[in-house]
Write a protein that holds these residues in place. Structure first.
Motif, short mmCIF file in Angstrom:
data_model
loop_
_atom_site.label_atom_id
_atom_site.label_comp_id
_atom_site.label_asym_id
_atom_site.label_seq_id
_atom_site.Cartn_x
_atom_site.Cartn_y
_atom_site.Cartn_z
N VAL A 21 4.89 -19.06 3.07
CA VAL A 21 5.16 -17.81 2.37
C VAL A 21 5.53 -16.73 3.37
O VAL A 21 4.90 -16.60 4.43
CB VAL A 21 3.93 -17.37 1.54
N GLU A 22 6.53 -15.95 3.04
CA GLU A 22 6.92 -14.82 3.87
C GLU A 22 6.56 -13.54 3.12
O GLU A 22 6.95 -13.36 1.98
CB GLU A 22 8.42 -14.85 4.16
N VAL A 23 5.82 -12.67 3.78
CA VAL A 23 5.43 -11.39 3.18
C VAL A 23 6.24 -10.29 3.84
O VAL A 23 6.28 -10.20 5.07
CB VAL A 23 3.91 -11.14 3.33
N VAL A 24 6.90 -9.48 3.03
CA VAL A 24 7.72 -8.38 3.51
C VAL A 24 7.04 -7.08 3.09
O VAL A 24 6.69 -6.92 1.92
CB VAL A 24 9.14 -8.45 2.89
N ILE A 25 6.87 -6.17 4.03
CA ILE A 25 6.23 -4.90 3.72
C ILE A 25 7.28 -3.80 3.76
O ILE A 25 8.08 -3.72 4.69
CB ILE A 25 5.07 -4.61 4.69
N SER A 26 7.28 -2.96 2.73
CA SER A 26 8.22 -1.86 2.61
C SER A 26 7.44 -0.58 2.37
O SER A 26 6.51 -0.57 1.55
CB SER A 26 9.17 -2.13 1.44
N TYR A 27 7.80 0.48 3.05
CA TYR A 27 7.12 1.77 2.90
C TYR A 27 8.05 2.78 2.24
O TYR A 27 9.21 2.89 2.62
CB TYR A 27 6.68 2.32 4.26
N THR A 28 7.53 3.52 1.27
CA THR A 28 8.32 4.59 0.65
C THR A 28 8.04 5.93 1.32
O THR A 28 8.84 6.85 1.19
CB THR A 28 8.02 4.73 -0.86
N GLY A 29 6.89 6.05 1.95
CA GLY A 29 6.52 7.32 2.57
C GLY A 29 5.94 8.32 1.58
O GLY A 29 5.64 9.45 1.94
N ASP A 30 5.80 7.90 0.31
CA ASP A 30 5.30 8.82 -0.71
C ASP A 30 4.71 7.99 -1.85
O ASP A 30 5.42 7.25 -2.52
CB ASP A 30 6.44 9.68 -1.24
N PHE A 31 3.40 8.10 -2.06
CA PHE A 31 2.72 7.32 -3.09
C PHE A 31 3.12 7.72 -4.52
O PHE A 31 2.86 6.99 -5.46
CB PHE A 31 1.19 7.50 -2.97
#
Length: 173
Positions: A21-31
């Motif tokens: 499994v490959e896990v990709v993390i993405s950040y929006t910078g704003d919840f």
């Protein structure tokens, strides 16, 4: 920092089922930015992800509904979010943040607080638990979830802080 550790814990769980499994993390910078949340979900979906696990507040419904619209699965967070996108949400990581604060405040009140990190897991089900499981999950998966929770409660499956380079992680003891 805390959200990074949750992402690492999610990856550890996914890899326990399938090591490739490959896990990709993405950040929006704003919840709370709904547009950014939806945009991030669409970007992840366009890369071929199968499941999205979010760590958002007000932007969460947009992510979950986008997953449902695009026919992929999701895991809710903080509250039981199955009803937000019932065809997509497999379960939710339910966390009562106020309950956690009250737990630590009670330790302080009773002069029991120590200079250490407090992690409140499924051994405190009034604070941390899984949400309802989606009926789309096969019975053997539901049984595996229950077995894993019981292993954790019995102390047979424990976790520790660790690091990989400069990244903090969660590892199995």
């Amino acid at each position: 920092k805390g959200t990074n550790l949750q992402g690492k814990a999610f990856e550890l769980g996914a890899k326990s089922v399938n090591t490739s499994v490959e896990v990709v993390i993405s950040y929006t910078g704003d919840f709370n930015d709904i547009a950014k949340g939806k945009e991030a979900a669409l970007a992840l979906i366009s890369t071929g992800v199968d499941v999205i696990y979010h760590l958002l507040d007000n932007a969460a419904p947009a992510v979950l509904q986008t997953a449902q619209e695009k026919g992929i699965y999701a895991v809710g967070n903080t509250t039981d979010q199955l009803d937000v996108a019932p065809k997509a949400v497999l379960t939710s990581a339910v966390q009562d943040v106020g309950g956690a604060i009250a737990y630590v405040a009670n330790l302080v009140k009773n002069n029991q607080v120590k200079g250490e990190k407090y992690i409140l897991g499924i051994e405190n089900p009034e604070i941390t638990k899984l949400g309802r499981l989606n009926d789309v999950l096969p019975e053997e998966v539901k049984q595996k979830i229950e077995e894993t929770q019981q292993e954790m409660l019995a102390g047979k499956l424990q976790f520790k802080d660790c690091s990989e380079g400069s990244q903090e992680k969660v590892c199995i003891k």
